[in-house]
Write a protein that holds these residues in place. Structure first.
Motif, PDB file in Angstrom:
ATOM      1  N   ALA A 140       0.825  -1.210   0.000  1.00 43.86           N
ATOM      2  CA  ALA A 140       0.000   0.000   0.000  1.00 43.86           C
ATOM      3  C   ALA A 140       0.856   1.256   0.000  1.00 43.86           C
ATOM      4  O   ALA A 140       0.515   2.257  -0.635  1.00 43.86           O
ATOM      5  N   VAL A 141       2.015   1.200   0.698  1.00 42.79           N
ATOM      6  CA  VAL A 141       2.875   2.385   0.752  1.00 42.79           C
ATOM      7  C   VAL A 141       3.434   2.711  -0.629  1.00 42.79           C
ATOM      8  O   VAL A 141       3.613   3.882  -0.984  1.00 42.79           O
ATOM      9  N   ASP A 142       3.710   1.675  -1.451  1.00 44.83           N
ATOM     10  CA  ASP A 142       4.202   1.905  -2.811  1.00 44.83           C
ATOM     11  C   ASP A 142       3.152   2.615  -3.654  1.00 44.83           C
ATOM     12  O   ASP A 142       3.449   3.558  -4.388  1.00 44.83           O
ATOM     13  N   TRP A 143       1.900   2.129  -3.543  1.00 41.67           N
ATOM     14  CA  TRP A 143       0.815   2.780  -4.279  1.00 41.67           C
ATOM     15  C   TRP A 143       0.594   4.203  -3.766  1.00 41.67           C
ATOM     16  O   TRP A 143       0.292   5.116  -4.546  1.00 41.67           O
ATOM     17  N   GLY A 144       0.751   4.396  -2.454  1.00 44.52           N
ATOM     18  CA  GLY A 144       0.581   5.727  -1.879  1.00 44.52           C
ATOM     19  C   GLY A 144       1.622   6.704  -2.390  1.00 44.52           C
ATOM     20  O   GLY A 144       1.312   7.854  -2.728  1.00 44.52           O
ATOM     21  N   ILE A 145       2.878   6.258  -2.459  1.00 44.85           N
ATOM     22  CA  ILE A 145       3.946   7.117  -2.964  1.00 44.85           C
ATOM     23  C   ILE A 145       3.730   7.408  -4.437  1.00 44.85           C
ATOM     24  O   ILE A 145       3.896   8.544  -4.905  1.00 44.85           O
ATOM     25  N   ALA A 146       3.348   6.381  -5.202  1.00 46.01           N
ATOM     26  CA  ALA A 146       3.085   6.588  -6.626  1.00 46.01           C
ATOM     27  C   ALA A 146       1.957   7.595  -6.832  1.00 46.01           C
ATOM     28  O   ALA A 146       2.014   8.452  -7.718  1.00 46.01           O
ATOM     29  N   LEU A 147       0.926   7.500  -5.990  1.00 44.96           N
ATOM     30  CA  LEU A 147      -0.193   8.437  -6.084  1.00 44.96           C
ATOM     31  C   LEU A 147       0.251   9.850  -5.733  1.00 44.96           C
ATOM     32  O   LEU A 147      -0.147  10.826  -6.388  1.00 44.96           O
ATOM     33  N   PHE A 272      21.449   4.059  -6.283  1.00 51.12           N
ATOM     34  CA  PHE A 272      21.194   4.545  -7.635  1.00 51.12           C
ATOM     35  C   PHE A 272      19.894   5.339  -7.715  1.00 51.12           C
ATOM     36  O   PHE A 272      19.824   6.390  -8.348  1.00 51.12           O
ATOM     37  N   ALA A 273      18.830   4.841  -7.054  1.00 49.34           N
ATOM     38  CA  ALA A 273      17.547   5.538  -7.069  1.00 49.34           C
ATOM     39  C   ALA A 273      17.678   6.921  -6.445  1.00 49.34           C
ATOM     40  O   ALA A 273      17.138   7.908  -6.964  1.00 49.34           O
ATOM     41  N   ALA A 274      18.394   7.017  -5.326  1.00 49.81           N
ATOM     42  CA  ALA A 274      18.602   8.315  -4.677  1.00 49.81           C
ATOM     43  C   ALA A 274      19.396   9.250  -5.578  1.00 49.81           C
ATOM     44  O   ALA A 274      19.105  10.450  -5.672  1.00 49.81           O
ATOM     45  N   THR A 275      20.392   8.704  -6.264  1.00 45.46           N
ATOM     46  CA  THR A 275      21.189   9.513  -7.196  1.00 45.46           C
ATOM     47  C   THR A 275      20.332  10.060  -8.323  1.00 45.46           C
ATOM     48  O   THR A 275      20.445  11.228  -8.709  1.00 45.46           O
ATOM     49  N   MET A 276      19.437   9.217  -8.861  1.00 44.31           N
ATOM     50  CA  MET A 276      18.585   9.653  -9.957  1.00 44.31           C
ATOM     51  C   MET A 276      17.573  10.694  -9.502  1.00 44.31           C
ATOM     52  O   MET A 276      17.220  11.608 -10.256  1.00 44.31           O
ATOM     53  N   MET A 304       7.987  20.158  -5.229  1.00 44.50           N
ATOM     54  CA  MET A 304       8.379  19.756  -3.876  1.00 44.50           C
ATOM     55  C   MET A 304       7.664  18.475  -3.462  1.00 44.50           C
ATOM     56  O   MET A 304       8.262  17.603  -2.820  1.00 44.50           O
ATOM     57  N   GLN A 305       6.411  18.332  -3.847  1.00 41.33           N
ATOM     58  CA  GLN A 305       5.658  17.129  -3.496  1.00 41.33           C
ATOM     59  C   GLN A 305       6.219  15.901  -4.206  1.00 41.33           C
ATOM     60  O   GLN A 305       6.383  14.840  -3.599  1.00 41.33           O
ATOM     61  N   VAL A 306       6.527  16.062  -5.486  1.00 41.19           N
ATOM     62  CA  VAL A 306       7.069  14.936  -6.259  1.00 41.19           C
ATOM     63  C   VAL A 306       8.379  14.446  -5.664  1.00 41.19           C
ATOM     64  O   VAL A 306       8.547  13.252  -5.371  1.00 41.19           O
ATOM     65  N   PHE A 307       9.321  15.365  -5.468  1.00 42.13           N
ATOM     66  CA  PHE A 307      10.635  14.936  -5.004  1.00 42.13           C
ATOM     67  C   PHE A 307      10.629  14.575  -3.526  1.00 42.13           C
ATOM     68  O   PHE A 307      11.430  13.748  -3.081  1.00 42.13           O
ATOM     69  N   GLY A 308       9.707  15.166  -2.756  1.00 47.61           N
ATOM     70  CA  GLY A 308       9.561  14.730  -1.376  1.00 47.61           C
ATOM     71  C   GLY A 308       9.130  13.275  -1.306  1.00 47.61           C
ATOM     72  O   GLY A 308       9.657  12.490  -0.507  1.00 47.61           O
ATOM     73  N   ALA A 309       8.173  12.881  -2.174  1.00 44.64           N
ATOM     74  CA  ALA A 309       7.704  11.492  -2.202  1.00 44.64           C
ATOM     75  C   ALA A 309       8.802  10.540  -2.660  1.00 44.64           C
ATOM     76  O   ALA A 309       8.979   9.450  -2.103  1.00 44.64           O
ATOM     77  N   LEU A 310       9.570  10.963  -3.667  1.00 41.90           N
ATOM     78  CA  LEU A 310      10.637  10.104  -4.181  1.00 41.90           C
ATOM     79  C   LEU A 310      11.742   9.896  -3.152  1.00 41.90           C
ATOM     80  O   LEU A 310      12.241   8.782  -2.957  1.00 41.90           O
ATOM     81  N   PHE A 311      12.136  10.967  -2.476  1.00 38.39           N
ATOM     82  CA  PHE A 311      13.182  10.823  -1.462  1.00 38.39           C
ATOM     83  C   PHE A 311      12.672  10.048  -0.243  1.00 38.39           C
ATOM     84  O   PHE A 311      13.445   9.357   0.421  1.00 38.39           O
ATOM     85  N   TYR A 312      11.374  10.157   0.049  1.00 32.75           N
ATOM     86  CA  TYR A 312      10.804   9.361   1.132  1.00 32.75           C
ATOM     87  C   TYR A 312      10.888   7.875   0.796  1.00 32.75           C
ATOM     88  O   TYR A 312      11.173   7.042   1.669  1.00 32.75           O
ATOM     89  N   LYS A 313      10.658   7.543  -0.463  1.00 31.48           N
ATOM     90  CA  LYS A 313      10.797   6.148  -0.895  1.00 31.48           C
ATOM     91  C   LYS A 313      12.232   5.672  -0.702  1.00 31.48           C
ATOM     92  O   LYS A 313      12.469   4.548  -0.236  1.00 31.48           O
ATOM     93  N   SER A 314      13.201   6.524  -1.051  1.00 28.71           N
ATOM     94  CA  SER A 314      14.602   6.160  -0.849  1.00 28.71           C
ATOM     95  C   SER A 314      14.903   5.963   0.637  1.00 28.71           C
ATOM     96  O   SER A 314      15.642   5.051   1.020  1.00 28.71           O
ATOM     97  N   TYR A 315      14.313   6.808   1.476  1.00 27.70           N
ATOM     98  CA  TYR A 315      14.511   6.686   2.921  1.00 27.70           C
ATOM     99  C   TYR A 315      13.946   5.355   3.433  1.00 27.70           C
ATOM    100  O   TYR A 315      14.580   4.668   4.247  1.00 27.70           O
ATOM    101  N   LEU A 316      12.754   4.983   2.955  1.00 26.15           N
ATOM    102  CA  LEU A 316      12.168   3.704   3.356  1.00 26.15           C
ATOM    103  C   LEU A 316      13.065   2.540   2.950  1.00 26.15           C
ATOM    104  O   LEU A 316      13.228   1.569   3.697  1.00 26.15           O
ATOM    105  N   GLY A 317      13.645   2.640   1.752  1.00 28.22           N
ATOM    106  CA  GLY A 317      14.559   1.600   1.312  1.00 28.22           C
ATOM    107  C   GLY A 317      15.795   1.520   2.185  1.00 28.22           C
ATOM    108  O   GLY A 317      16.298   0.438   2.489  1.00 28.22           O
ATOM    109  N   TYR A 318      16.283   2.692   2.621  1.00 24.10           N
ATOM    110  CA  TYR A 318      17.455   2.726   3.500  1.00 24.10           C
ATOM    111  C   TYR A 318      17.146   2.075   4.841  1.00 24.10           C
ATOM    112  O   TYR A 318      17.922   1.264   5.355  1.00 24.10           O
ATOM    113  N   GLY A 348      10.673   5.690  -8.003  1.00 21.77           N
ATOM    114  CA  GLY A 348      11.981   6.328  -8.047  1.00 21.77           C
ATOM    115  C   GLY A 348      12.888   5.724  -9.088  1.00 21.77           C
ATOM    116  O   GLY A 348      14.100   5.835  -8.991  1.00 21.77           O
ATOM    117  N   ALA A 349      12.350   5.066 -10.069  1.00 18.23           N
ATOM    118  CA  ALA A 349      13.160   4.425 -11.090  1.00 18.23           C
ATOM    119  C   ALA A 349      13.849   5.444 -11.951  1.00 18.23           C
ATOM    120  O   ALA A 349      13.507   6.607 -11.993  1.00 18.23           O
TER     121      ALA A 349
END
Length: 351
Positions: A140-147, A272-276, A304-318, A348-349
């Motif tokens: 669900a968190v993946d779908w939430g971030i994508a949304l 790599f995802a964080a770098t991209m 800000m919303q887009v990149f906040g969500a993407l970096f949050y995904k990277s944080y979850l992965g970390y 974050g691909a």
């Protein structure tokens, strides 16, 4: 006072961190150059004449990619024979050419920040393709971030100017349609490539070689069928500056590919995802500065919303990776031939 063993361990960590930074800067730098040149070619005139044969750029990129892939196959002593049925390579090649053509062509109608940000929409198509083709499931968190990312991109598109500088008043809608086509083709390409790696155990350079060969054949055939080869060559003859830009575009693309594969192999998909994600931010800022694109307050909040969500995904992965290490389940880097299997999830691909 530190023991010699501790000092050696610290030195090794610093060296590894430095190498990660080198790969990261290489990715950001090369893909940044790629983005700047791409925007220059497709959105700015050459002596009052616009370049219109996008598929010619696809051909140039794939020819350079073939040279690079051949060199790597020989260097690593890989088998040159195709590991998967040729029709599968052709399917990937066709979708790859269509995706790249749509990407270039969109820049004639929408600005580079729109094109770059619009690629974040690829998360949804890739997730859907992965479910259909590979039977994957997502949390669900993946779908939430994508949304969240999709919402931010939509807000950006609806609250400010999105047209290319030299585009007509009504062409932005066509540019967005091209971006949607890009997302559909690119989602199929990446998902089907992953399926080839898993089912036929292809190495990355073997698949790169056959995919580039197929893409070169498709793009060259397109030039001949639609009678655009002469137009492209005439443009090269009349505008030598364009030739330099086209060569630089292809060189930057291949160099970026080298740094990407190196970073994924040595440090994994999360880094790599964080770098991209960082690369997207920097590329968009550079485009705004170099080409003076207008931006509204609501568009800024969308970014800000887009990149906040993407970096949050990277944080979850970390965080997930840290837990795996504590329980002894940290994933080791894959072998040379399996690098592509480590690529990031659709969240974050890479772009």
């Amino acid at each position: 006072m530190k023991a010699s063993g501790d000092t050696a361990l610290d030195d090794a960590r610093y060296a590894r961190a430095a190498m990660c930074a080198v790969y990261g800067l290489g990715i950001i730098g090369m893909l940044g150059v790629y983005g700047v040149i791409q925007e220059r070619i497709m959105s700015e005139p050459y002596n009052n004449e616009m370049f219109t044969v996008s598929v010619f750029l696809v051909l140039c990129n794939r020819l350079v990619g073939i040279v690079y892939a051949c060199g790597m196959v020989l260097y690593y002593g890989e088998d040159c024979a195709n590991k998967a049925p040729l029709w599968k390579y052709i399917a990937v090649s066709f979708s790859n050419v269509c995706a790249t053509w749509c990407q270039y062509e969109a820049l004639r109608h929408v600005s580079f920040p729109v094109q770059m940000l619009g690629k974040s929409f690829k998360m949804m198509p890739v997730m859907v393709w992965s479910i259909v083709i590979s039977g994957k499931t997502y949390k669900a968190v993946d779908w939430g971030i994508a949304l969240g990312v999709t919402w931010g991109v939509t807000q950006f598109l609806l609250t400010g100017e999105i047209s290319s500088k030299h585009a007509g008043k009504d062409s932005s809608a066509y540019g967005l349609l091209l971006l949607l086509c890009f997302l559909a083709f690119d989602g199929f390409t990446s998902t089907f490539q992953e399926k080839l790696f898993k089912e036929h155990k292809t190495s990355k350079y073997n698949q790169m070689l056959y995919t580039n060969c197929g893409s070169a054949a498709v793009s060259f055939s397109s030039l001949i069928v639609f009678n655009q080869a002469g137009t492209a060559l005439a443009f090269c003859s009349n505008h030598p500056t364009f030739v330099g830009h086209a060569m630089g575009l292809s060189a930057a693309a291949v160099a970026g590919q080298f740094f990407i594969l190196s970073q994924v192999k040595e440090f994994g998909a999360l880094v790599f995802a964080a770098t991209m994600n960082l690369r997207q931010v920097i590329s968009i800022l550079v485009s705004y500065i170099m080409y003076s694109h207008p931006i509204s307050t609501m568009q800024l909040f969308g970014l800000m919303q887009v990149f906040g969500a993407l970096f949050y995904k990277s944080y979850l992965g970390y965080v997930s990776g840290e837990k795996g290490e504590k329980h002894g389940h940290a994933q080791l880097p894959s072998k040379e031939g399996d690098v592509e299997l480590q690529k990031p999830s659709p969240i974050g691909a890479k772009q």
